[in-house]
Motif scaffolding. Structure first.
Motif, PDB file in Angstrom:
ATOM      1  N   ALA A 211       0.859  -1.186   0.000  1.00  0.00           N
ATOM      2  CA  ALA A 211       0.000   0.000   0.000  1.00  0.00           C
ATOM      3  C   ALA A 211       0.891   1.230   0.000  1.00  0.00           C
ATOM      4  CB  ALA A 211      -0.909  -0.001   1.234  1.00  0.00           C
TER       5      ALA A 211
ATOM      6  N   TRP B 200       2.102  -7.601   4.686  1.00  0.00           N
ATOM      7  CA  TRP B 200       1.620  -6.300   4.198  1.00  0.00           C
ATOM      8  C   TRP B 200       2.691  -5.241   4.404  1.00  0.00           C
ATOM      9  CZ3 TRP B 200      -1.314  -9.855   6.704  1.00  0.00           C
ATOM     10  CH2 TRP B 200      -2.488 -10.277   6.069  1.00  0.00           C
TER      11      TRP B 200
ATOM     12  N   LEU C 261       3.225  -1.053   4.146  1.00  0.00           N
ATOM     13  CA  LEU C 261       2.583   0.251   3.936  1.00  0.00           C
ATOM     14  C   LEU C 261       3.648   1.334   3.866  1.00  0.00           C
ATOM     15  CD1 LEU C 261       0.234   2.345   3.957  1.00  0.00           C
ATOM     16  CD2 LEU C 261       0.252   2.180   6.462  1.00  0.00           C
TER      17      LEU C 261
ATOM     18  N   GLU D  69       4.272   5.392   3.744  1.00  0.00           N
ATOM     19  CA  GLU D  69       3.615   6.682   4.000  1.00  0.00           C
ATOM     20  C   GLU D  69       4.637   7.800   3.899  1.00  0.00           C
ATOM     21  OE1 GLU D  69       0.586   6.248   7.511  1.00  0.00           O
ATOM     22  OE2 GLU D  69       2.207   4.812   7.773  1.00  0.00           O
TER      23      GLU D  69
ATOM     24  N   GLN E 161      -2.725   4.467 -10.304  1.00  0.00           N
ATOM     25  CA  GLN E 161      -3.205   4.931  -9.014  1.00  0.00           C
ATOM     26  C   GLN E 161      -4.195   6.071  -9.156  1.00  0.00           C
ATOM     27  OE1 GLN E 161      -0.730   3.980  -6.239  1.00  0.00           O
ATOM     28  NE2 GLN E 161       0.586   2.874  -7.600  1.00  0.00           N
TER      29      GLN E 161
ATOM     30  N   PRO F 192      -6.143  -2.943   1.424  1.00  0.00           N
ATOM     31  CA  PRO F 192      -4.966  -2.190   1.856  1.00  0.00           C
ATOM     32  C   PRO F 192      -4.457  -1.223   0.780  1.00  0.00           C
ATOM     33  CG  PRO F 192      -4.706  -4.516   2.352  1.00  0.00           C
ATOM     34  CD  PRO F 192      -5.955  -4.390   1.560  1.00  0.00           C
ATOM     35  N   GLU F 193      -4.452  -1.654  -0.496  1.00  0.00           N
ATOM     36  CA  GLU F 193      -3.920  -0.781  -1.546  1.00  0.00           C
ATOM     37  C   GLU F 193      -4.710   0.518  -1.625  1.00  0.00           C
ATOM     38  OE1 GLU F 193      -4.808  -4.007  -2.394  1.00  0.00           O
ATOM     39  OE2 GLU F 193      -3.217  -4.914  -3.616  1.00  0.00           O
TER      40      GLU F 193
ATOM     41  N   ALA G 139      -6.596   1.803   0.704  1.00  0.00           N
ATOM     42  CA  ALA G 139      -6.386   2.557   1.947  1.00  0.00           C
ATOM     43  C   ALA G 139      -5.093   3.362   1.861  1.00  0.00           C
ATOM     44  CB  ALA G 139      -6.352   1.610   3.137  1.00  0.00           C
ATOM     45  N   GLY G 140      -4.037   2.752   1.306  1.00  0.00           N
ATOM     46  CA  GLY G 140      -2.760   3.451   1.159  1.00  0.00           C
ATOM     47  C   GLY G 140      -2.900   4.670   0.246  1.00  0.00           C
ATOM     48  N   LEU G 141      -3.625   4.494  -0.842  1.00  0.00           N
ATOM     49  CA  LEU G 141      -3.841   5.597  -1.790  1.00  0.00           C
ATOM     50  C   LEU G 141      -4.608   6.738  -1.133  1.00  0.00           C
ATOM     51  CD1 LEU G 141      -4.880   3.813  -5.135  1.00  0.00           C
ATOM     52  CD2 LEU G 141      -2.712   4.904  -4.593  1.00  0.00           C
TER      53      LEU G 141
ATOM     54  N   ALA H 236      -4.706  -0.284   5.818  1.00  0.00           N
ATOM     55  CA  ALA H 236      -3.601  -0.305   4.857  1.00  0.00           C
ATOM     56  C   ALA H 236      -2.540  -1.330   5.249  1.00  0.00           C
ATOM     57  CB  ALA H 236      -2.975   1.078   4.734  1.00  0.00           C
ATOM     58  N   LYS H 237      -2.485  -1.654   6.540  1.00  0.00           N
ATOM     59  CA  LYS H 237      -1.531  -2.672   6.973  1.00  0.00           C
ATOM     60  C   LYS H 237      -2.140  -4.063   6.911  1.00  0.00           C
ATOM     61  CE  LYS H 237       0.927   0.431  10.086  1.00  0.00           C
ATOM     62  NZ  LYS H 237       1.205   0.720  11.516  1.00  0.00           N
TER      63      LYS H 237
END
Lengths: 394, 217
Positions: free
Chosen positions: A279, A317, A319, A321, B87, B127-128, B130-132, B166-167
């Motif tokens: 992500a 997973w 992530l 940021e 994205q 998750p993808e 959520a990250g975006l 996201a995790k």
């Protein structure tokens, strides 16, 4: 798969018309300058004839020549601005003829004494036209021809003739040089635009093709249970993830100098195992190559640790940021986790192990590494490092 | 009640395979369409509960089709299903009102589950995505500091929930960790989506005002 969405004319960007492809359009300012010069020089020629007409052998013919010069100035002004550059050759011939007409119009004694020819500086216009149209060498040749016409008219080599010759050759060469330079840079610009258009078209086609390939791979993966070849299904799944990561984040080169930027989303996509779900924010997260490599090494260690303790069948997973001041990478597995006290115990027994190694490496980057774990709740590393520079580089 | 599904995809092999699979799983595939324009045309008569929307399509892409369908049929739920979406396209579709996003390589069970949850009004938020979305709100935060307010912000709790999604944590795990009910977690996720769509409208309105073309809207 998608059909092509926008059709690109193969000639687009390379210029469908000759005017664009050889860079002639860029010469327009030079032609404008020439027209202005011609008109001003014509004014000077008119003044000259008005002052000298009383001394002419054939004043009426002098007025006719002047009228023709005026008409020709108008014709060439319009024609040159419309791109009729070949007219410059005719222009040169007629101008030389006008110059030599002084022999008939004027009093030979006055000419011999160094009096001005009827065309005066106006005759330089044709040389400059040849310079803009055909470049330096043609300009020098045209200059030489003009000087020839002057010499035929005057029949004396004096300071005035040498002065005229010098001006004609220097001005012709300078303008010719400028015209060539302008045309070349216009051609380069055209070529660059064409290359860029071709690259954009190639990218678009590539996206279409990739999308189609991904569809098929995804289909194989989804139909997996019905297909009789688990190895093929696994391979399709891996390829699907790799290709999707490549497409969504773009290609990445990690082998860059320490201070050259690397996009972390793409870099993570390239190094993470395909079972990991990545992500990341929609915008690129660029950090210097040195920092990127260090971070990826730590992430690699956390992933290897997850593989070793939770196994490669558990979920993973990652992530990414980015909040302008810090870059945060979280790595989480959903394996059995670490019982409380286990890490403390290990440290007391002198096993510094993986946890302190990860913490140490992140600390070296000026950041912190936080470990969250509980039995049955997997292991999660949160790695935070400050962005370099006062504002980060965003 | 059987969920009525419309499958929108320009890849015939994929379209048929998905329609067949969903039919076998007891969903009612009421229509299929090969591009966004056809989907927008067919949707009012087909009356699907859930539109399964591809993003990369010729003529009218998935994001534009999502906006067009939801304008006419606001009660329809759109679930984006894409193979290689860039994205920006994924975010574009979600901002246009899509209720969720799934990659095409998702297993059939995941897909069926996602469709049923979408029909029930939940947001399908992997998750993808959520990250975006997290990145998108952080970008807005930066822009806000540069150019003043630009629509709603996330609360600290919403950001916390979004980070856990996201995790890869499930709603139940998130609920356990934050000592909330799974329903509350789901509400937070829905609020995040709503704020993203609202922020989109705020941006659009501001754009329209800035361009001075708001007289006849």
């Amino acid at each position: 798969m998608s059909a092509p969405r926008a059709r690109v004319d193969p000639r687009a960007g390379t210029g469908a018309r000759g005017a664009t492809v050889d860079g002639s359009a860029a010469l327009l300012p030079l032609w404008r300058g020439l027209v202005v010069f011609r008109v001003v020089a014509l004014g000077y020629a008119v003044a000259n004839v008005v002052a000298a007409v009383g001394y002419y052998d054939r004043p009426a013919l002098g007025v006719v020549v002047l009228a023709l010069m005026t008409a020709w100035t108008l014709i060439t002004s319009v024609a040159y601005l419309r791109g009729a550059r070949r007219l410059a050759v005719v222009d040169l011939g007629l101008t030389m003829l006008a110059t030599t007409s002084t022999l008939v119009v004027d009093d030979p004694a006055r000419i011999g004494a160094g009096g001005p020819v009827i065309t005066t500086a106006w005759s330089a216009g044709a040389v400059l036209a040849v310079a803009v149209a055909f470049g330096v060498r043609a300009a020098l040749a045209a200059g030489a021809a003009s000087i020839g016409a002057l010499w035929i008219t005057r029949r004396v080599v004096d300071a005035a003739l040498l002065w005229d010759a010098q001006l004609l050759l220097v001005a012709g060469a300078a303008v010719g040089f400028a015209a060539v330079a302008v045309r070349r840079s216009a051609q380069r610009l055209q070529a660059a635009i064409a290359t860029e258009a071709a690259a954009a078209e190639r990218d678009r086609l590539a996206r279409d093709i990739h999308d189609g390939v991904l569809q098929v791979l995804a289909l194989v993966r989804r139909r997996g249970p019905r297909l009789d070849d688990p190895e093929l299904v696994r391979a399709a799944a891996e390829q699907e993830v790799s290709l999707r990561r490549l497409i969504t984040r773009g290609p990445v080169g990690l082998d860059v100098p320490d201070d050259e930027p690397v996009e972390l989303g793409a870099a993570l996509g390239a190094v993470l195992p395909t079972r990991a779900v990545l992500a990341a924010p929609p915008d690129p997260v660029c950090v210097p190559g040195g920092l990127a490599r260090s971070l990826l090494a730590v992430v690699g260690e956390a992933v290897a640790n997850a593989d070793a303790h939770a196994g490669t069948d558990t979920g993973l997973w990652v992530l990414l940021e980015d909040d302008a001041r810090t870059v945060t990478i979280s790595v989480r597995d959903d394996g059995p986790g670490i019982p409380p006290g286990r890490l403390v115990q290990a440290a007391q027994q002198g096993h510094l192990g993986i946890a302190s190694s990860i913490r140490g490496r992140v600390a070296e980057l000026g950041g912190t590494a936080e470990l969250v774990t509980a039995p049955g709740d997997g292991v999660e590393w949160e790695l935070r490092v400050p962005r370099p520079g006062p504002q980060g580089e965003r | 009640m059987t969920v009525r599904v419309m499958v929108v995809d320009d890849h015939p092999m994929w379209r048929e395979a998905v329609a067949r699979d969903l039919g076998e799983r007891g969903l009612d595939v009421v229509a299929t369409a090969g591009d966004g324009a056809a989907a927008t045309r067919i949707a009012p008569t087909a009356r699907p509960d859930v539109v399964l929307m591809d993003l990369q399509m010729p003529h009218v892409g998935g994001a534009a089709a999502t906006a067009a369908i939801l304008e006419r049929l606001p009660e329809v739920r759109v679930l984006v299903l894409s193979a290689s979406a860039e994205q920006g396209d994924v975010l574009g579709a979600v901002r246009a009102g899509a209720a969720g996003y799934l990659v095409k390589s998702a297993r059939l069970e995941e897909l069926v589950d996602a469709i049923e949850r979408t029909a029930a009004g939940d947001a399908v938020f992997g998750p993808e995505l959520a990250g975006l979305v997290l990145g998108e709100f952080r970008r807005r935060e930066r822009d806000r500091q540069a150019s003043g307010p630009a629509g709603p912000e996330l609360t600290a709790r919403e950001t916390e929930v979004l980070r856990l999604v996201a995790k890869g944590l499930t709603a139940r795990r998130i609920a356990d960790r934050l000592r909330l009910s799974p329903r509350t977690v789901e509400n937070h996720v829905q609020n995040v989506l709503r704020k993203l769509q609202l922020a989109n409208r705020v941006e659009l309105t501001r754009y329209v005002i800035e361009q001075g073309i708001d007289e006849d809207t």
